[in-house]
Design an enzyme around this catalytic site. Structure first.
Site, PDB file in Angstrom:
ATOM      1  N   CYS B  79       0.840  -1.202   0.000  1.00 34.28           N
ATOM      2  CA  CYS B  79       0.000   0.000   0.000  1.00 34.28           C
ATOM      3  C   CYS B  79       0.880   1.259   0.000  1.00 34.28           C
ATOM      4  O   CYS B  79       1.610   1.494  -0.961  1.00 34.28           O
ATOM      5  CB  CYS B  79      -0.992  -0.051   1.161  1.00 34.28           C
ATOM      6  SG  CYS B  79      -2.329   1.158   1.004  1.00 34.28           S
ATOM      7  N   HIS B 180      -3.791  -4.929   0.344  1.00 30.64           N
ATOM      8  CA  HIS B 180      -3.289  -5.455   1.616  1.00 30.64           C
ATOM      9  C   HIS B 180      -3.364  -6.975   1.611  1.00 30.64           C
ATOM     10  O   HIS B 180      -4.432  -7.525   1.884  1.00 30.64           O
ATOM     11  CB  HIS B 180      -4.111  -4.899   2.782  1.00 30.64           C
ATOM     12  CG  HIS B 180      -3.839  -3.463   3.069  1.00 30.64           C
ATOM     13  ND1 HIS B 180      -2.864  -3.050   3.941  1.00 30.64           N
ATOM     14  CD2 HIS B 180      -4.379  -2.333   2.565  1.00 30.64           C
ATOM     15  CE1 HIS B 180      -2.820  -1.730   3.988  1.00 30.64           C
ATOM     16  NE2 HIS B 180      -3.729  -1.269   3.148  1.00 30.64           N
ATOM     17  N   GLU B 182      -2.301  -8.944   3.751  1.00 30.18           N
ATOM     18  CA  GLU B 182      -2.582  -9.411   5.123  1.00 30.18           C
ATOM     19  C   GLU B 182      -4.050  -9.252   5.492  1.00 30.18           C
ATOM     20  O   GLU B 182      -4.474  -9.658   6.566  1.00 30.18           O
ATOM     21  CB  GLU B 182      -1.676  -8.676   6.120  1.00 30.18           C
ATOM     22  CG  GLU B 182      -2.082  -7.257   6.481  1.00 30.18           C
ATOM     23  CD  GLU B 182      -1.701  -6.192   5.446  1.00 30.18           C
ATOM     24  OE1 GLU B 182      -1.347  -6.550   4.295  1.00 30.18           O
ATOM     25  OE2 GLU B 182      -1.766  -4.996   5.789  1.00 30.18           O
TER      26      GLU B 182
END
Lengths: 270, 201
Positions: B79, B180, B182
Site C-alpha cells: 500500500c 493489503h 494481510e
C-alpha cells in the site's frame, strides 16, 4: 471492478469469560451460540468479505474483553475487522486498533460529540472510521427534515442512539452527509423498522442515504434470506450488506448468499 | 528473518501474524540501529499512514534500507509502502525513495475515494510472487492514490478502478503491492507465502 461486500455481524456478549455471539440465539437454540473467533474463522472459510464485532454489553470494563476477542481473531482471520459498541473516545478506538481491528464504528458518542469522527479520521485515517446510524421512519412532516417517497407514504428518517432507546430529532440523511464531510469512511445504516423482522432491508432508506453520500453505505436490518440482500444491492447504491441471524443460525452460508447475488447480476468475490 | 519496518504510524499486528502464519519469521523493527543489527533476509514496508507522514518517519531508516536493497535483499512494499518506493506523490511535497521510476497520483474523478474493498487482479506477467494467483482473484484495497511506473515492464498485475492501475510491481528484488495481502484472506496469504519462499531460496 470493486465487489459488493457481504458482512456477517457478530453481536458479542462480553459478560462471560471469552465472550460469545448472541444475536438471535435463544436458550433453546444454544447450538448456534458461538465463540466469536471460531465463528469468525468459519465466516472466513465461507468467503465473508469483512466482519463486524458489536459489543452489545458495551460497558467500559468490557473493552479489554473485546480487545482479547479481536486479538484471538486476528491470529487466524485475515480480512478487515470492525469493532463497534462502546467506542466513546479516541482511547477506546486506539485499544481496538492495537488489538488488531482495522476500523471502529461509532454511533451514540458521535451524535453527542460529532468531532469524534474528525478525530478518528485524523489519527487513524478515514477508512478506519465507520459511522453507524440507527434510523426510524417518521411519517409526520417536520420542518427542515428531508422527506422521502415510500410505498407507505412520505417520511423522514430519525436517528436514534443509546442502542435504540432514545431519539435525537436528527435527520439521518443530513447526519450521513455531515459524517462524510467530517471524514467517516463508511456508513453502517440500520433500519430500526426492519431490524429483527426478517422482512427485508428498508430499500427507500438505503437508497436515500446511498444516493446522498459518496462514501460506501452498508445496508443493515431486516435480512431474512439471500434474495433480500440481492434486492438491496441491486436496487440501491449500497456497497455492502450486513446480516447476522441468517448466518449464525446456519440458515444460509455466505457462499450461498454470494451465489444468489452472482446469479442476480451483482458483482461479488466468489 | 523478515524485518517489518515499524515507522510508528499504526498497528502491524496483522502483517506480523500473516507472515508468521505462512512460515515466515517476522520481527518488528522500530529504529535504524535495530535494522542494522537485525541481519534481515527480507524487508517489509507495511501500509499505514499518508505518503508524507510515511516518508518523514521512514527517512531515518533510509541508509540501511538502500544498503539492503542494493545488496539484493528481497523487499516487499504494501500500500503506502509501495507508493514510497516511487519518486514522488501528488499527496505530498516530500520525495519518495525513488527506487522505482514514476509517480503516485490521485484516483480519477467519478469513483468513490478511497477505493475501499475487494477488487480483481489482471495478471500482466507470471512472476514467483504471483504463483497460484489467477486473473480475477480478489484482494482488499484501501487507498486514494495509485502508482504510475515509468517503465511498464515492472507491472506484474493491474486492477480496474476508474482507471487501469498497476497494483503489483516487481523489479529484481523489489516487490510491491497496492492492496493489503494481510487483509485478503486465503489469496493474500498465498502471496505472502510466495514472498517467504523467495526469501528462503
Amino acid at each position: 471492478m470493486l465487489a459488493k461486500r457481504i458482512i456477517p455481524c457478530l453481536d458479542c456478549d462480553l459478560g462471560v469469560p471469552h465472550g460469545r455471539v448472541v444475536k438471535g440465539v435463544k436458550f433453546k437454540q444454544i447450538r448456534y451460540a458461538g465463540i466469536p473467533w471460531e465463528l469468525a474463522e468459519e465466516y472466513d472459510r465461507q468467503g465473508a468479505d469483512e466482519l463486524i464485532f458489536l459489543d452489545i454489553t458495551a460497558s467500559h470494563e468490557r473493552r479489554e474483553t473485546m480487545a482479547k476477542v479481536i486479538e484471538k481473531t486476528s491470529d487466524n482471520v485475515f480480512m478487515p475487522l470492525t469493532v463497534g459498541g462502546g467506542i466513546r473516545a479516541l482511547a477506546d478506538a486506539r485499544t481496538a486498533f492495537n488489538s488488531g481491528a482495522d476500523k471502529v464504528s461509532v454511533n451514540t458518542a458521535a451524535l453527542r460529540n460529532p468531532g469524534l469522527i474528525n478525530d478518528i479520521a485524523k489519527y487513524f485515517g478515514n477508512q478506519a472510521c465507520v459511522l453507524a446510524i440507527d434510523a426510524k421512519r417518521r411519517y409526520r412532516r417536520e420542518p427542515g427534515m428531508e422527506m422521502v417517497d415510500t410505498p407507505d407514504g412520505e417520511c423522514w428518517f430519525e436517528c436514534s442512539f443509546y442502542g435504540g432507546r432514545e431519539f435525537t430529532g436528527i435527520d439521518a440523511l443530513q447526519w450521513a452527509i455531515e459524517a462524510e464531510e467530517r471524514g467517516a469512511g463508511d456508513i453502517m445504516l440500520t433500519s430500526m423498522d426492519r431490524d429483527g423482522t426478517k422482512d427485508g432491508f428498508d430499500i427507500e432508506l438505503t437508497a436515500a442515504v446511498s444516493d446522498s453520500v459518496n462514501i460506501p453505505v452498508i445496508a443493515s436490518g431486516g435480512c431474512g434470506n439471500p434474495e433480500h440482500i440481492l434486492e438491496v444491492l441491486r436496487d440501491t447504491n449500497a456497497s455492502a450488506a450486513l446480516a447476522a441471524s441468517i448466518f449464525h443460525f446456519g440458515e444460509y452460508t455466505v457462499g450461498e448468499v454470494k451465489e444468489c447475488l452472482r446469479k442476480g447480476g451483482v458483482h461479488v468475490r466468489l | 528473518m523478515i524485518a517489518i519496518i515499524d515507522y510508528g504510524m499504526g498497528n502491524l499486528r496483522s502483517i506480523h501474524n500473516a507472515l508468521a502464519k505462512v512460515g515466515g519469521n517476522p520481527i518488528i523493527i522500530s529504529d535504524e540501529k535495530a535494522l542494522s543489527d537485525a541481519d534481515a533476509d527480507a524487508v517489509v514496508i507495511p501500509g499505514v499512514a499518508s505518503f508524507g507522514d510515511a516518508m518523514r518517519n521512514l527517512t531515518p531508516f533510509s541508509d540501511r534500507l538502500f544498503d539492503l536493497v542494493y545488496s539484493g535483499t528481497p523487499l516487499l512494499g504494501i500500500c503506502i509502502g509501495m507508493q514510497v518506493l516511487f519518486e514522488r506523490s501528488a499527496e505530498s511535497d516530500v520525495a519518495g525513495f525513488g527506487l522505482l521510476a514514476g509517480d503516485v497520483i490521485r484516483l480519477p474523478d467519478g469513483v468513490k475515494i478511497p477505493q475501499m474493498g475487494w477488487n480483481e487482479l489482471t495478471i500482466q506477467s507470471d512472476t514467483d510472487l504471483l504463483a497460484g494467483i489467477d486473473d480475477g482473484d480478489f484482494f482488499y484495497f484501501v487507498h486514494s492514490y495509485y502508482c504510475v511506473p515509468e517503465d511498464e515492464r515492472v507491472i506484474a498485475a493491474t486492477t480496474d478502478y476508474g482507471v487501469d492501475m498497476a497494483c503489483v510491481v516487481e523489479k529484481d528484488n523489489i516487490h510491491a503491492v497496492q492492496f493489503h495481502p494481510e487483509k485478503s484472506s486465503r489469496k493474500g496469504l498465498l502471496i505472502l507465502k510466495n514472498f517467504v519462499e523467495m526469501v528462503k531460496c
